[in-house]
Design an enzyme around this catalytic site. Structure first.
Site, PDB file in Angstrom:
ATOM      1  N   LYS A  40       0.906  -1.321   0.124  1.00 11.97           N
ATOM      2  CA  LYS A  40       0.170  -0.245  -0.154  1.00 11.97           C
ATOM      3  C   LYS A  40       0.837   1.059  -0.009  1.00 11.97           C
ATOM      4  CE  LYS A  40      -2.424   0.568   3.849  1.00 11.97           C
ATOM      5  NZ  LYS A  40      -3.171   0.259   4.911  1.00 11.97           N
ATOM      6  N   TYR A  77      17.620   0.679  -0.309  1.00 17.07           N
ATOM      7  CA  TYR A  77      18.458   1.758  -0.554  1.00 17.07           C
ATOM      8  C   TYR A  77      19.419   1.904  -1.828  1.00 17.07           C
ATOM      9  CZ  TYR A  77      17.742   4.120   3.897  1.00 17.07           C
ATOM     10  OH  TYR A  77      17.173   5.076   4.729  1.00 17.07           O
ATOM     11  N   LEU A  78      19.379   0.848  -2.338  1.00 18.53           N
ATOM     12  CA  LEU A  78      20.317   0.535  -3.713  1.00 18.53           C
ATOM     13  C   LEU A  78      19.407   1.434  -4.773  1.00 18.53           C
ATOM     14  CD1 LEU A  78      21.444  -2.998  -3.545  1.00 18.53           C
ATOM     15  CD2 LEU A  78      22.802  -0.875  -3.254  1.00 18.53           C
ATOM     16  N   HIS A 123      20.829  -2.128   4.463  1.00 21.63           N
ATOM     17  CA  HIS A 123      21.071  -0.697   3.812  1.00 21.63           C
ATOM     18  C   HIS A 123      22.536  -0.009   3.877  1.00 21.63           C
ATOM     19  CE1 HIS A 123      16.821  -1.577   3.539  1.00 21.63           C
ATOM     20  NE2 HIS A 123      16.313  -0.938   4.503  1.00 21.63           N
ATOM     21  N   GLN A 125      19.388  11.491   2.348  1.00 21.03           N
ATOM     22  CA  GLN A 125      18.371  12.199   2.268  1.00 21.03           C
ATOM     23  C   GLN A 125      17.847  12.979   3.615  1.00 21.03           C
ATOM     24  OE1 GLN A 125      16.239   8.318   2.222  1.00 21.03           O
ATOM     25  NE2 GLN A 125      15.908   8.154   4.263  1.00 21.03           N
TER      26      GLN A 125
HETATM   27  C1  BG6 Z   1      13.071  -0.147   6.468  1.00 24.60           C
HETATM   28  C2  BG6 Z   1      13.201  -0.395   7.729  1.00 24.60           C
HETATM   29  O1  BG6 Z   1      14.094  -1.134   5.802  1.00 24.60           O
HETATM   30  O2  BG6 Z   1      13.824   0.911   6.061  1.00 24.60           O
HETATM   31  C3  BG6 Z   1      12.301   0.929   8.697  1.00 24.60           C
HETATM   32  O3  BG6 Z   1      12.571  -1.440   8.137  1.00 24.60           O
HETATM   33  C4  BG6 Z   1      13.044   2.169   8.034  1.00 24.60           C
HETATM   34  O4  BG6 Z   1      12.573   0.616   9.787  1.00 24.60           O
HETATM   35  C5  BG6 Z   1      13.202   2.157   6.548  1.00 24.60           C
HETATM   36  O5  BG6 Z   1      12.303   3.085   8.572  1.00 24.60           O
HETATM   37  C6  BG6 Z   1      13.934   3.561   6.210  1.00 24.60           C
HETATM   38  O6  BG6 Z   1      13.845   3.767   4.784  1.00 24.60           O
HETATM   39  P1  BG6 Z   1      13.832   5.120   4.302  1.00 24.60           P
HETATM   40  O7  BG6 Z   1      13.631   4.900   2.762  1.00 24.60           O
HETATM   41  O8  BG6 Z   1      12.696   5.929   4.938  1.00 24.60           O
HETATM   42  O9  BG6 Z   1      14.974   5.669   4.684  1.00 24.60           O
END
Ligand code: BG6
Length: 482
Positions: A19, A181-182, A242, A369
């Site tokens: 979602k 993250y990639l 990540h 970010q």
């Molecule tokens: C996820 C984690 O993989 O990545 C979360 O399970 C975290 O706990 C998130 O908040 C962070 O992702 P982003 O893209 O918001 O930095």
């Protein structure tokens, strides 16, 4: 851009991830013209919903910016449908296969192209992958790809089990393990930045660099998800995957070509060069109440077991045992419920010596970010009559430099790669195993009978009080912007 008629199936379609991330990403690709209307998107989940209820559920997360985007939402929704069925019985999969067959027939598709996205809890992961292979894989009549989401195991052993269970069913080349993250713009830029710039490449080693830090900060706690998080902790949640992925791209050697496997080979090599973690290089914390008492402590969450030692903050010093990186501490640092939300890489150079006074280390900051940016701190003479030096910045802030560029969301970028069959930004099996090898002993220690109590830090703070000393001990020099 067009990849041909494609059927995209999202399993776990009524869940949170689908979602909030998967469907908005598919819509984002459509909105930007990267997904043609020659796709059929099928949501699949156990929840009993009709097509309309399903669409009402996902549409709230779509991002519309420009005039005309609302129309695109309606067009996009016409490409979507929903199947409600259990994961462990053939009926639903048979129905799914029929639906896709019809779509392919209507469009005279000769070579079937099917993308399966598993936004599912680990418990149903193998059963679904098995049934999909059995009932919905096009076999020799086409291409199938399967995108899977973390967690890929809980430790080395379970990750190996997962890989072994999947191996006889899906080929590695069909598998796309997502680490979102990639897919982030600044992470995707790392290889181009390093290997495309002679002066960076030439100074990218222990003769010039004194310390590297990759940090992840979130301003909110685990409110509401504590029960889930309690058996995970911050190391499994973001560090083992990540941050480690960012680290590999930052430190790997130049791949022999830009072929995805060549890139992944180098990533594995650097992971294998990471020395065993030393407990003296680890600082763990857990958030307590905020200083004003308004924000709850981690253990105040009713779903968390009382007295939990779950780690919501960790700083880990790593050492890479290669000629290039010997002696350069690399700090991975991540925490929930901190003073800000930010993901940043800081590469600190050695202090120049010589006749100048008041000079500081050069520092390259890559802000992943929010607000993508890259800046290099330089020493420079104060303009005018003064002979003093000051620190200034060469600044590449994306929103100023690339005003009219569309930066895709990480999931958009990765789904697009998977549709094209590009594995560069997905985690290979051996990479996954190496990453668990690094962290499993530490996790066992932190969760074992002799687990140290994590240092409590106030919700909304920088982290545990001993962080400053930890950073100093690892040769990381910080100032107010840290
Ligand atoms: C996820 C984690 O993989 O990545 C979360 O399970 C975290 O706990 C998130 O908040 C962070 O992702 P982003 O893209 O918001 O930095």
């Amino acid at each position: 851009e067009f990849v041909g008629h494609t059927a995209i199936v999202v399993f776990g379609a009524s869940g949170d991830l689908a979602k909030k991330k998967t469907f908005p990403a598919l819509f984002g690709l459509y909105r930007e013209g990267y997904l043609s209307n020659k796709v059929k998107i099928i949501g699949y989940a156990r929840s009993k919903l009709d097509d309309k209820e399903f669409k009402d559920r996902i549409v709230g997360y779509f991002k519309t910016k420009n005039k005309g985007d609302e129309d695109k939402v309606q067009e996009f929704l016409k490409l979507c449908s929903y199947i409600s069925a259990p994961y462990d019985k053939p009926d639903g999969y048979e129905k799914l296969n029929e639906t896709i067959n019809e779509f392919e027939k209507e469009n005279n598709v000769e070579q079937s192209h099917r993308l399966f996205y598993l936004a599912l809890p680990p418990s149903v992961f193998i059963p679904v992958a098995t049934e999909v292979k059995k009932y919905v894989h096009p076999g020799s009549k086409g291409i199938a790809r399967i995108i899977v989401e973390k967690p890929f195991g809980h430790d080395l052993q379970s990750a190996e089990e997962l890989l072994n269970a999947l191996k006889p069913i899906w080929k590695e080349e069909e598998l796309f393990r997502i680490d979102h993250y990639l897919g982030k713009e600044m992470v995707k830029n790392l290889l181009a930045f390093r290997f495309g710039n002679a002066f960076i490449n030439a100074s990218w080693d222990n003769r010039h660099i004194s310390c590297i830090q990759i940090s992840f900060k979130e301003p909110f706690g685990t409110e509401g998800r504590g029960g889930y998080f309690d058996s995970i902790g911050i190391i499994r949640d973001v560090i083992q995957n990540h941050l480690l992925q960012v680290l590999t791209l930052l430190t790997m050697e130049r791949p022999v070509s830009n072929d995805p496997e060549a890139v992944r080979d180098e990533k594995v090599r650097i992971l294998k060069s990471i020395s065993e973690l030393d407990l003296n290089d680890v600082l763990v914390g857990q958030y307590g109440k905020s200083e004003d008492g308004k924000k709850p402590a981690y253990v105040d969450d009713e779903t968390v077991k009382p007295g939990s030692k779950c780690v919501t903050f960790a700083a880990i010093g790593l050492h890479i045992n290669t000629e290039r990186w010997e002696g350069v501490p690399i700090i991975l640092r991540a925490g929930k419920a901190l003073n800000e939300g930010k993901v940043e890489i800081r590469v600190q150079y050695k202090q120049s010596t010589g006749f100048l006074n008041d000079i500081q280390r050069n520092e390259l900051v890559i802000r992943v970010q929010p607000n993508e940016a890259m800046y290099m701190k330089l020493n420079s003479k104060v303009p005018g009559v003064s002979q003093k030096t000051t620190v200034t910045e060469l600044d590449l802030t994306y929103k100023d430099r690339y005003e009219n560029f569309y930066i895709p969301e990480a999931y958009e970028s990765l789904i697009r790669d998977a549709m094209k069959g590009d594995h560069s930004n997905f985690v290979r099996d051996d990479e996954l195993i190496q990453s668990w090898k690094i962290f499993t002993p530490l996790l066992y220690h932190l969760e074992g009978p002799d687990a140290p109590a994590p240092e409590i830090y106030p919700y909304g703070s920088r982290g545990p009080a001993s962080l400053t000393k930890f950073l100093q001990d690892h040769d990381y020099f910080f100032e107010s912007r840290d």
